[in-house]
Design an enzyme around this catalytic site. Sequence first.
Site, PDB file in Angstrom:
ATOM      1  N   ARG A  54       4.500  63.799 103.268  1.00  0.00           N
ATOM      2  CA  ARG A  54       5.560  64.668 103.770  1.00  0.00           C
ATOM      3  C   ARG A  54       6.145  65.465 102.620  1.00  0.00           C
ATOM      4  O   ARG A  54       6.055  65.094 101.447  1.00  0.00           O
ATOM      5  CB  ARG A  54       6.651  63.861 104.468  1.00  0.00           C
ATOM      6  CG  ARG A  54       7.388  62.878 103.553  1.00  0.00           C
ATOM      7  CD  ARG A  54       8.675  63.440 103.009  1.00  0.00           C
ATOM      8  NE  ARG A  54       9.275  62.584 101.998  1.00  0.00           N
ATOM      9  CZ  ARG A  54       9.166  62.780 100.699  1.00  0.00           C
ATOM     10  NH1 ARG A  54       8.449  63.775 100.240  1.00  0.00           N
ATOM     11  NH2 ARG A  54       9.758  61.971  99.830  1.00  0.00           N
ATOM     12  N   GLU A  60      17.736  65.593  99.261  1.00  0.00           N
ATOM     13  CA  GLU A  60      17.102  64.713  98.263  1.00  0.00           C
ATOM     14  C   GLU A  60      18.022  63.590  97.833  1.00  0.00           C
ATOM     15  O   GLU A  60      19.185  63.809  97.499  1.00  0.00           O
ATOM     16  CB  GLU A  60      16.694  65.544  97.032  1.00  0.00           C
ATOM     17  CG  GLU A  60      15.332  65.151  96.502  1.00  0.00           C
ATOM     18  CD  GLU A  60      14.256  65.297  97.544  1.00  0.00           C
ATOM     19  OE1 GLU A  60      13.816  64.264  98.094  1.00  0.00           O
ATOM     20  OE2 GLU A  60      13.841  66.428  97.827  1.00  0.00           O
ATOM     21  N   ASP A 213      10.583  58.666 104.184  1.00  0.00           N
ATOM     22  CA  ASP A 213       9.146  58.883 104.052  1.00  0.00           C
ATOM     23  C   ASP A 213       8.388  58.263 105.222  1.00  0.00           C
ATOM     24  O   ASP A 213       7.502  58.886 105.826  1.00  0.00           O
ATOM     25  CB  ASP A 213       8.632  58.285 102.740  1.00  0.00           C
ATOM     26  CG  ASP A 213       9.314  58.868 101.524  1.00  0.00           C
ATOM     27  OD1 ASP A 213      10.019  59.890 101.673  1.00  0.00           O
ATOM     28  OD2 ASP A 213       9.151  58.311 100.430  1.00  0.00           O
ATOM     29  N   TYR A 269      14.676  55.799  89.925  1.00  0.00           N
ATOM     30  CA  TYR A 269      14.936  55.684  91.364  1.00  0.00           C
ATOM     31  C   TYR A 269      15.865  54.530  91.701  1.00  0.00           C
ATOM     32  O   TYR A 269      16.893  54.707  92.356  1.00  0.00           O
ATOM     33  CB  TYR A 269      13.603  55.540  92.117  1.00  0.00           C
ATOM     34  CG  TYR A 269      13.743  55.610  93.609  1.00  0.00           C
ATOM     35  CD1 TYR A 269      13.639  56.820  94.289  1.00  0.00           C
ATOM     36  CD2 TYR A 269      14.000  54.468  94.359  1.00  0.00           C
ATOM     37  CE1 TYR A 269      13.774  56.888  95.667  1.00  0.00           C
ATOM     38  CE2 TYR A 269      14.143  54.516  95.734  1.00  0.00           C
ATOM     39  CZ  TYR A 269      14.024  55.739  96.378  1.00  0.00           C
ATOM     40  OH  TYR A 269      14.182  55.791  97.744  1.00  0.00           O
TER      41      TYR A 269
END
Length: 500
Positions: A54, A60, A213, A269
């Site tokens: 994707r 974001e 996702d 992350y």
Amino acid sequence: MDKEFVPHIKFSSLSDIYPELSLPSQITRYKKLIDSFEKLYNRKPKFIARSPGRVNLIGEHIDYAGFGVLPMAISRDVLIAVDTIHEGEENDMKVRVANVLNENYPPRNWKYEGKEKIVEIEVKEGISEWGNYPKSGYKGIVQHSSLDKPKGMYLLVDGNVPPGAGLSSSAAFICSVCIATCSSNDVKLTKKEIVEIAIEAERSIGMNAGGMDQTASMFSLKDHVLYIQFLPSLCATPTKLPSTNPPIAFVIANSLITSDKIVTAPTNYNLRVVETKLAAHHLGQCLFNKPCENLKQVSDLYSNSIEVTIENLIKLLDYIEKVYENNHDGFTLDELSSLLNLNQDEIKDKFLSRFPVKAEKFQLYKRSKHVFEESSRVLKFYELCSKSEARGSIFEELGNLLNESHKSCKELFECSCDELDDLVKICLDGGAVGSRLTGAGWGGCTVSLIRENEIDKFINFVSEKYYNVRFSHLSHNDLENFIFATRPGGGAAIIENLFN
């Protein structure tokens, strides 16, 4: 949300999944995969499981904070050719998995080890083992379904979603394994259930997945983008892009800077996830005298409504400016202890124990400001897409939102890199109306909004200014995999009876 079971995502024609222009190359690809499967296992595949990557158009690093995002599926995907133990064969409950790119991904296999263990997954800090991805998806389905004797499977993987590019290759892989395991064992689960299992599967191998996702990979519809909301419950709303003349197009350009999310997660992350949770805890204390679990909960309590509005987000942004007016540079662990009224062991236990995290300072102001601003940009983008008639300024309005998003990712969330920043500038110089990094960042891809009639000119410009300068050794065929136009594609599918 779609309540259909996975068997209802079965197809027998590639034209139901891919746009007409890509059909010839996809037919060749599928035939090659089937031939390779037969040579490797001396048997024919029963079906092929397919899940797409994707591209996140906007939104974001806000999914794990609880806010809605706006991705779309791309035609790049992960395919798994699958056969199961046949009638009359002894079911050894063994899973054999190989990859067409076997030089980088050596064959793996495992056996079902009973309901308690199912299969062992070893996760080592700093090491990304490709075999953990199929193991985690398989284990999630078997565990959720309480299978006593899962069927042995033969799997051959072919993926063209670039790993580490921010296009969700890992989620596509795990979703493919999940639907393959369901189909092999006649397990009837809804798409929503599979999304939830796939999220936990990715978390089990060290990634603090937020859910966008997996949802995009499972729920996307051809020719639609998805507005995905996570709270109070998962909801995916498809909407078509505005009708314009010339039509809207998106070009994905890979910076070729690879960010292995598992390797870099402690400082990138996973750290960002923790920082948003710390901000939610603190803002909840400040506003309501009780900590919040995520920034969406802060918004809900602040507005006394689960509906997110641009007006309330603006008010929250004004509030955090006052709360953090004396600290825009982050808090040490000692300072956090005073700020949150928790000792260091309590902070470590609550926020830093589940996933590895490394930081000298924790950025609460920058991360919360990005999340609230980015959430408002998602709402604006969705509202523009939802209008029945596109205004003449629609390109510029959408493009400006993309540009603002990249600026925030660079300066507030600090998830860009020099190469991505250079690539975004080149894309804008080459005619993009808007351009931004997409995916986790720290490498990976940009997504650019352009007019459809300028695709070739745009790709040639970016190729000359970026790839020919930085990666002059690349061939024309290489470039076709690194920069390409895309439109919204279809979601996960089981493909049967091909070429019969």
